[in-house]
Design a protein around this motif. Sequence first.
Motif, mmCIF file in Angstrom:
data_model
loop_
_atom_site.group_PDB
_atom_site.id
_atom_site.type_symbol
_atom_site.label_atom_id
_atom_site.label_comp_id
_atom_site.label_asym_id
_atom_site.label_seq_id
_atom_site.Cartn_x
_atom_site.Cartn_y
_atom_site.Cartn_z
ATOM 1 N N GLN A 287 39.298 29.770 37.294
ATOM 2 C CA GLN A 287 40.003 29.902 38.566
ATOM 3 C C GLN A 287 39.706 31.253 39.207
ATOM 4 O O GLN A 287 39.505 31.354 40.422
ATOM 5 N N TYR A 288 39.659 32.317 38.384
ATOM 6 C CA TYR A 288 39.294 33.634 38.916
ATOM 7 C C TYR A 288 37.885 33.596 39.504
ATOM 8 O O TYR A 288 37.650 34.091 40.618
ATOM 9 N N GLN A 289 36.939 33.027 38.775
ATOM 10 C CA GLN A 289 35.557 32.961 39.247
ATOM 11 C C GLN A 289 35.440 32.141 40.524
ATOM 12 O O GLN A 289 34.614 32.435 41.399
ATOM 13 N N GLN A 290 36.271 31.132 40.655
ATOM 14 C CA GLN A 290 36.248 30.296 41.855
ATOM 15 C C GLN A 290 36.708 31.055 43.094
ATOM 16 O O GLN A 290 36.154 30.881 44.185
ATOM 17 N N PHE A 291 37.692 31.933 42.920
ATOM 18 C CA PHE A 291 38.301 32.601 44.066
ATOM 19 C C PHE A 291 37.876 34.063 44.235
ATOM 20 O O PHE A 291 38.332 34.724 45.165
ATOM 21 N N VAL A 292 37.026 34.585 43.345
ATOM 22 C CA VAL A 292 36.740 36.016 43.369
ATOM 23 C C VAL A 292 36.088 36.466 44.680
ATOM 24 O O VAL A 292 36.222 37.632 45.082
ATOM 25 N N SER A 293 35.391 35.575 45.349
ATOM 26 C CA SER A 293 34.752 35.949 46.612
ATOM 27 C C SER A 293 35.690 35.798 47.807
ATOM 28 O O SER A 293 35.284 36.009 48.950
ATOM 29 N N THR A 294 36.950 35.450 47.539
ATOM 30 C CA THR A 294 37.951 35.319 48.599
ATOM 31 C C THR A 294 39.037 36.380 48.409
ATOM 32 O O THR A 294 38.967 37.206 47.508
ATOM 33 N N GLU A 295 40.049 36.328 49.249
ATOM 34 C CA GLU A 295 41.169 37.273 49.143
ATOM 35 C C GLU A 295 42.190 36.834 48.093
ATOM 36 O O GLU A 295 43.190 37.521 47.876
ATOM 37 N N GLN A 296 41.935 35.711 47.423
ATOM 38 C CA GLN A 296 42.908 35.172 46.466
ATOM 39 C C GLN A 296 42.670 35.656 45.039
ATOM 40 O O GLN A 296 43.426 35.328 44.136
ATOM 41 N N ALA A 297 41.632 36.473 44.830
ATOM 42 C CA ALA A 297 41.365 37.009 43.499
ATOM 43 C C ALA A 297 40.661 38.349 43.622
ATOM 44 O O ALA A 297 39.916 38.579 44.588
ATOM 45 N N THR A 298 40.891 39.214 42.636
ATOM 46 C CA THR A 298 40.240 40.519 42.645
ATOM 47 C C THR A 298 40.253 41.120 41.246
ATOM 48 O O THR A 298 41.028 40.690 40.388
ATOM 49 N N ASP A 299 39.378 42.115 41.053
ATOM 50 C CA ASP A 299 39.408 42.891 39.816
ATOM 51 C C ASP A 299 39.684 44.371 40.110
ATOM 52 O O ASP A 299 39.452 45.225 39.266
ATOM 53 N N LYS A 300 40.181 44.661 41.297
ATOM 54 C CA LYS A 300 40.497 46.027 41.694
ATOM 55 C C LYS A 300 41.900 46.394 41.186
ATOM 56 O O LYS A 300 42.883 45.734 41.536
ATOM 57 N N VAL A 301 41.973 47.450 40.384
ATOM 58 C CA VAL A 301 43.235 47.826 39.742
ATOM 59 C C VAL A 301 44.322 48.083 40.772
ATOM 60 O O VAL A 301 45.461 47.598 40.636
ATOM 61 N N GLY A 302 44.018 48.863 41.800
ATOM 62 C CA GLY A 302 45.025 49.205 42.794
ATOM 63 C C GLY A 302 45.610 47.993 43.493
ATOM 64 O O GLY A 302 46.830 47.878 43.666
ATOM 65 N N LYS A 303 44.748 47.063 43.904
ATOM 66 C CA LYS A 303 45.219 45.856 44.585
ATOM 67 C C LYS A 303 46.077 45.005 43.651
ATOM 68 O O LYS A 303 47.077 44.419 44.073
ATOM 69 N N ILE A 304 45.674 44.942 42.387
ATOM 70 C CA ILE A 304 46.413 44.111 41.432
ATOM 71 C C ILE A 304 47.789 44.698 41.144
ATOM 72 O O ILE A 304 48.790 43.973 41.085
ATOM 73 N N VAL A 305 47.876 46.010 40.978
ATOM 74 C CA VAL A 305 49.168 46.650 40.709
ATOM 75 C C VAL A 305 50.131 46.408 41.865
ATOM 76 O O VAL A 305 51.298 46.033 41.656
ATOM 77 N N ALA A 306 49.669 46.594 43.092
ATOM 78 C CA ALA A 306 50.532 46.376 44.257
ATOM 79 C C ALA A 306 50.933 44.914 44.380
ATOM 80 O O ALA A 306 52.094 44.591 44.684
ATOM 81 N N ALA A 307 49.989 43.995 44.122
ATOM 82 C CA ALA A 307 50.299 42.569 44.213
ATOM 83 C C ALA A 307 51.291 42.159 43.135
ATOM 84 O O ALA A 307 52.204 41.354 43.380
ATOM 85 N N ALA A 308 51.123 42.689 41.921
ATOM 86 C CA ALA A 308 52.058 42.371 40.844
ATOM 87 C C ALA A 308 53.451 42.867 41.176
ATOM 88 O O ALA A 308 54.454 42.182 40.911
ATOM 89 N N PHE A 309 53.543 44.043 41.776
ATOM 90 C CA PHE A 309 54.832 44.600 42.182
ATOM 91 C C PHE A 309 55.530 43.681 43.179
ATOM 92 O O PHE A 309 56.757 43.525 43.156
ATOM 93 N N ASN A 310 54.751 43.034 44.033
ATOM 94 C CA ASN A 310 55.312 42.157 45.064
ATOM 95 C C ASN A 310 55.421 40.700 44.624
ATOM 96 O O ASN A 310 55.747 39.831 45.432
ATOM 97 N N GLY A 311 55.149 40.414 43.346
ATOM 98 C CA GLY A 311 55.289 39.055 42.841
ATOM 99 C C GLY A 311 54.209 38.105 43.282
ATOM 100 O O GLY A 311 54.405 36.888 43.265
ATOM 101 N N ARG A 312 53.026 38.630 43.640
ATOM 102 C CA ARG A 312 51.959 37.774 44.151
ATOM 103 C C ARG A 312 50.992 37.306 43.073
ATOM 104 O O ARG A 312 50.177 36.417 43.321
ATOM 105 N N VAL A 313 51.039 37.892 41.879
ATOM 106 C CA VAL A 313 50.053 37.547 40.848
ATOM 107 C C VAL A 313 50.475 36.278 40.120
ATOM 108 O O VAL A 313 51.545 36.215 39.523
ATOM 109 N N ASP A 314 49.589 35.287 40.159
ATOM 110 C CA ASP A 314 49.841 34.023 39.453
ATOM 111 C C ASP A 314 49.271 34.078 38.042
ATOM 112 O O ASP A 314 49.930 33.683 37.081
#
Length: 385
Positions: A287-314
């Motif tokens: 699923q990560y590989q499917q969406f990595v080229s879109t805004e629905q997945a990332t491997d950037k630490v900063g974006k992930i931390v902020a998204a997790a804080f806001n309850g966006r990480v599935d």
Amino acid sequence: MKSLTLDQLKALAQQTSSPSISIFLPTHRAGQDTQQDPIRFKNLLRDAEKQLLGSGMGPREASTLLQPAQALLDDPGFWNHQQDGLAVFMAVDDFHYHQLPFSVEELLIISQAYYVKPVLPLFTNNGHYYILALSQDEVRLFEGTRYAVGQIDLPEKTPVSMEAALRLDDKQKQLQVHTGTSQSGAGHGMFHGQGPGEEENKVLIEQYLNLVDTGLKEIFREQQAPLVLAGVDYLLPIYHKVSEYANIMKEGITGSPEHLRPEELQEQAWPIVESYFQQETKNAVEQYQQFVSTEQATDKVGKIVAAAFNGRVDKLLLSVDAQVWGNFNPETEKVTQNADRQSKQSNLALLDFAAMKTLQNGGAVYTLPQDEMPTDSPVAAVFRY
């Protein structure tokens, strides 16, 4: 066993007092090594005191902060009844300890939040599972990983036997369900006795297992870990029928579990859950590989931390081999990073923080060796939106 539950992990995530002290210690169930466990724990407390004094805390304040943990050193019964690991968390007016069904590396972390990465195997979706051993005379619950298993204390209202659950009177006790053994070795139920009949006995068993399931909701609430049932073959389909837990494995451990040691139950349970874990992890990676080229997945630490804080990480894919230290400002959602080195300026374990927030908001966490991660980054995420 004072095990760590998801609700308790969420409570740890809410703790904001700094400094927060996290101690992890491999412990022993029996033998002379049990005498070494408190000595090593005492050494860790000495190291903690040195770090606190070095940070500018006064001796009296440091002593008060560490006092609840110091008290454990004077409790021989505590050290004689350990599992494979121990996690201790303490801050001002906050103290918790939890026994773990797996070994951990000896570790002391003092930071602005509790450090929980060593206990994440209890909550990740690729290694943590439960075993429920059922008979009419006994109920035992275990939680395990690939390498270890430990028994969990049943919630207070969970019946420990059919008799205790239904308070059977003498007439009802005349109708018993005994276990026979077929040529294949699998147990099967044989109903007999003077009583209201086989159907009524089935109803009593159903009521008993329903009460067991209700009592276990305190532990299984918000859990997604697979549950393996162990019991004679007539009990397992009845528990499937009455249980509200969503992730019971179709295959179970058949035969009477009453004389099976925890390690024997684990040995039979792991092959049942292993393929499930492999498929779940594979699905998350794909699923990560499917969406990595879109805004629905990332491997950037900063974006992930902020998204997790806001309850966006599935789904969160986390390397077990790395940690990234930094800071996070919840007001601006700005993340600063300082590689893998902790300092006064970088005093928050960012991957730890992301994992706790993901679990807190109902997401799934998967831990992988770095060479099995779908990216060179130590973290990857799929967002809900």
